[in-house]
Design an enzyme around this catalytic site. Sequence first.
Site, mmCIF file in Angstrom:
data_model
loop_
_atom_site.group_PDB
_atom_site.id
_atom_site.type_symbol
_atom_site.label_atom_id
_atom_site.label_comp_id
_atom_site.label_asym_id
_atom_site.label_seq_id
_atom_site.Cartn_x
_atom_site.Cartn_y
_atom_site.Cartn_z
ATOM 1 N N ASP A 232 21.572 44.131 49.591
ATOM 2 C CA ASP A 232 22.494 44.500 50.682
ATOM 3 C C ASP A 232 23.536 45.523 50.227
ATOM 4 O OD1 ASP A 232 24.187 43.004 49.130
ATOM 5 O OD2 ASP A 232 24.754 41.573 50.699
ATOM 6 N N ASP B 193 46.046 36.105 37.685
ATOM 7 C CA ASP B 193 46.530 37.313 38.342
ATOM 8 C C ASP B 193 48.059 37.267 38.452
ATOM 9 O OD1 ASP B 193 45.414 39.662 39.999
ATOM 10 O OD2 ASP B 193 46.847 38.784 41.401
ATOM 11 N N GLU C 72 47.795 37.975 33.428
ATOM 12 C CA GLU C 72 48.032 39.400 33.673
ATOM 13 C C GLU C 72 49.522 39.613 33.863
ATOM 14 O OE1 GLU C 72 46.994 42.939 36.867
ATOM 15 O OE2 GLU C 72 47.461 40.930 37.535
HETATM 16 C C1 NOJ Z 1 46.418 42.417 40.192
HETATM 17 C C2 NOJ Z 1 44.960 42.696 40.328
HETATM 18 O O1 NOJ Z 1 44.456 43.105 39.085
HETATM 19 C C3 NOJ Z 1 44.802 43.751 41.392
HETATM 20 O O2 NOJ Z 1 43.466 44.204 41.474
HETATM 21 C C4 NOJ Z 1 45.262 43.184 42.691
HETATM 22 O O3 NOJ Z 1 45.206 44.196 43.688
HETATM 23 C C5 NOJ Z 1 46.693 42.653 42.582
HETATM 24 N N1 NOJ Z 1 46.886 41.849 41.419
HETATM 25 C C6 NOJ Z 1 47.012 41.793 43.757
HETATM 26 O O4 NOJ Z 1 46.311 40.592 43.641
HETATM 27 CA CA CA Z 2 24.049 41.507 47.352
#
Ligand code: NOJ
Ligand code: CA
Length: 592
Positions: free
Chosen positions: A70, A255, A315
Amino acid sequence: MPPEPQPRRSARTSPGALHELGTGLADSSQRGPVARQGGDADAAAADLDWWRRGVVYQVYPRSFADGNGDGIGDLRGIIEHLDHLNDGSPASLGVDAIWLSPIYPSPDFDFGYDVADYVGVDASYGTLADFDAFVEASHERGIRVILDLVLNHSSHLHPWFEASRSSRSGPYADWYIWADSPGRSITGGRRRPNNWRSFFGGPAWTWDKTREQFYMHTFLPEQPDLNWRNPDVRAALMDVVRTWLERGVDGFRLDVFNVFFKDASLRSNPRRVGRLGAWSWQRHIHDRDQPELADALAELRALVDAYPGTMTVGELFDGSIREAAANVAPRHLIFDWSLIWPRWSAPAFRAAIAARDMVFGPDLWPANVLSNHDQPRHASRFAPVAVSAAEGDGRAKIAAAMLLTLRGTAFLYYGEEIAQRNLVVPNAGAFDPPARRAGVLFRWWNRDQCRGPMSWRGGPGAGFTTGRPWLPVAPDAASRNVARQSAEPDSVLSFYRQLIWLRRDTPVLGEGSQELIDVGDTDVLAYVRRLGDSSAMVLLNFASRPVTIDVPQPGPGRSWRIALSTQQHGPANGLGGRVTLNPLEALVGLDG
Ligand code: NOJ
Ligand code: CA
């Protein structure tokens, strides 16, 4: 609506233990807070330490491999390509873990980083059964699974937010950060609760007509921030963590963890003179990094630690090395971005590494990363258009040698093992939501460029899909792909394999201390790693010219044994004193 704890799944032993002890599939052992079957204690201890010496490979699931045609990558596609990551032999990459970017049900306003169900799998990626099959197939190959947890915010379509926005008094009323408007401005508009900004452009507050209040979002309005000060929210999020651990995962990437808490009284940030873009015009002291974070992280980490062999990597959002260091702990790493910012220059990397070494000292363990789903790919960063493809690949090899021999856990981003370049994609029509909002006051790069389909082989769809790929395949996919590079001993892919297997077989590269050394030419980044009686020396010539340098001996009357070089280098069995490195040569010497 809080996630229901899932039934406890059949348990697994540590994948590393299986791999290293060669015990085959574990179908009988109970994985959980206490139990781990194992034989030899040393092997088990080494296995529990995998988070230090390990290599983690980030899969952006939408773009890795499409199993059903897909045009969107999925779990079945990943399973089909696990042997590329580690089949137990040096013909594969040999990675220790996969970090899987979000696979949860999501309306994709931020491609999975807006989660509508924390304990499910989005239909475009497959089913929970596919997920279990993926974990099992990974573990069979000695690959752990690290899930991306987005706990700062959910999707605006998460049932928690739908309930929260429906009433000021219901059970979910206080699950997000709501505030009244302090009144009208002179132009008649509703004033916002404070001056906080969204990182994705515009104010951090959006008006909700039903509640007649503002809600807060660090990112898109479709990503409302959860209220971590509410004990019910915290308990629900811990349930999410527990659910996945019980399902067999080996850890989490957290995150933007340092944004979980905001100032309790929602004070405005002090203003400052910034660069272009309103985000930089204030000091972000009230909308992140609050003291309450420490206690919440401790709870989360204790929960994860109750499952032996697990890890997390947080992160760090928009923070300094010092903030990173303050949050590092055994088994809990932090991405601090030291290696993401330097341009292509040995002194720039030396300075970045020295700065981090000074703050981290000998005890804190770094996480090394050059590329991810947010940043331009490093093969492109380090090789702008004026640089030839061959030279760009030479630089990619130097970068790989650095990433995989520096002290710290190494994180790879899918495609970097073939030096995949950025896609050239116009901002108009971008999928990346902030790129669509970019303007004069809100500058943004288009993250689509680093999220292109993996190039597995030549031909239509580049082996990524039999259908129409959601982003175009790389224009050079016919010549730059996994199949082709697998067959070429001098390819970037072959070099990654050699490096990772050397690292696996050489404890000093996985665990040793690190000292930057001066070899008399600023174009050479050089360092020595030490562990007990063993040492390793890494020489990286960033220049496209030969350089002659002074290589210190490992000890009196000793010389380095060349373990790996990008070039057919001089003496086969000894290295020391005055040495000439070839252009863009990476060399690893061992002693002991
Ligand atoms: C950090 C993530 O790495 C990024 O891709 C995302 O847009 C932001 N946090 C919000 O979740
Ligand atoms: Ca797929």
